[in-house]
Design an enzyme around this catalytic site. Structure first.
Site, PDB file in Angstrom:
ATOM      1  N   TYR A  89      20.051 -50.179 -69.307  1.00 19.59           N
ATOM      2  CA  TYR A  89      20.449 -49.083 -70.190  1.00 19.59           C
ATOM      3  C   TYR A  89      19.265 -48.160 -70.424  1.00 19.59           C
ATOM      4  O   TYR A  89      18.118 -48.515 -70.173  1.00 19.59           O
ATOM      5  CB  TYR A  89      20.997 -49.609 -71.527  1.00 19.59           C
ATOM      6  CG  TYR A  89      19.956 -50.225 -72.436  1.00 19.59           C
ATOM      7  CD1 TYR A  89      19.331 -49.460 -73.418  1.00 19.59           C
ATOM      8  CD2 TYR A  89      19.599 -51.559 -72.321  1.00 19.59           C
ATOM      9  CE1 TYR A  89      18.372 -50.021 -74.245  1.00 19.59           C
ATOM     10  CE2 TYR A  89      18.666 -52.128 -73.153  1.00 19.59           C
ATOM     11  CZ  TYR A  89      18.043 -51.346 -74.121  1.00 19.59           C
ATOM     12  OH  TYR A  89      17.085 -51.907 -74.941  1.00 19.59           O
ATOM     13  N   CYS A  90      19.575 -46.954 -70.890  1.00 17.65           N
ATOM     14  CA  CYS A  90      18.558 -45.974 -71.249  1.00 17.65           C
ATOM     15  C   CYS A  90      19.045 -45.252 -72.506  1.00 17.65           C
ATOM     16  O   CYS A  90      19.791 -45.831 -73.291  1.00 17.65           O
ATOM     17  CB  CYS A  90      18.285 -45.003 -70.095  1.00 17.65           C
ATOM     18  SG  CYS A  90      19.693 -43.980 -69.630  1.00 17.65           S
ATOM     19  N   LYS A  91      18.662 -44.030 -72.685  1.00 17.42           N
ATOM     20  CA  LYS A  91      19.069 -43.292 -73.886  1.00 17.42           C
ATOM     21  C   LYS A  91      20.522 -42.825 -73.809  1.00 17.42           C
ATOM     22  O   LYS A  91      21.296 -43.062 -74.728  1.00 17.42           O
ATOM     23  CB  LYS A  91      18.151 -42.091 -74.107  1.00 17.42           C
ATOM     24  CG  LYS A  91      18.456 -41.325 -75.374  1.00 17.42           C
ATOM     25  CD  LYS A  91      17.459 -40.212 -75.624  1.00 17.42           C
ATOM     26  CE  LYS A  91      17.787 -39.491 -76.915  1.00 17.42           C
ATOM     27  NZ  LYS A  91      16.801 -38.444 -77.206  1.00 17.42           N
TER      28      LYS A  91
END
Length: 130
Positions: A89-91
């Site tokens: 995941y990221c932002k």
């Protein structure tokens, strides 16, 4: 002119075929499903691909930070188990889908990408570590 088109067509078919294989390995899933899958695996490989500064502000519990933008991303990710599911995941989802594609290229076979990233996760009030 005909000889020029044949290699171009072959290259296009190979590119499409490789992308199709990678997309079969990558599943982009919503937060609640992502959370359930992570919870149902003993010692999940949960990777936050944001910068260390973003990670320090907040992250999912038990996540490992491997910065997608770092020049050593590939060497750090290679130490993980390719046969075990990996969760990224990221932002907002942009960097993590790029990382997931790279993971598929490196031979990871079961990749889960958090749809909408940590922003989506937070909007559903799912647990976070600050």
């Amino acid at each position: 002119m005909k000889p020029f088109f044949i290699p171009l067509i072959i290259a296009s078919l190979l590119f499409i075929n490789c992308n199709a294989q990678n997309s079969e390995k990558i599943k982009t899933i919503a937060g609640i499903e992502f959370q359930k899958k992570v919870e149902n695996i003993q010692k999940p490989q949960l990777v936050d691909v944001r910068t260390p500064e973003e990670f320090d502000v907040e992250h999912l519990g038990n996540a490992t930070n491997i910065n997608w933008n770092s020049p050593d991303f590939e060497s750090k990710i290679k130490v993980l188990n390719k046969k075990k599911p990996i969760f990224v995941y990221c932002k907002a989802g942009g960097r993590s889908i790029k990382a997931a594609t790279k993971l598929a290229e490196l031979g990871f076979t079961e990749i889960y990408n958090l749809e909408g990233g940590i922003l989506s996760w937070n909007s559903k009030n799912l647990p976070i570590k600050k």
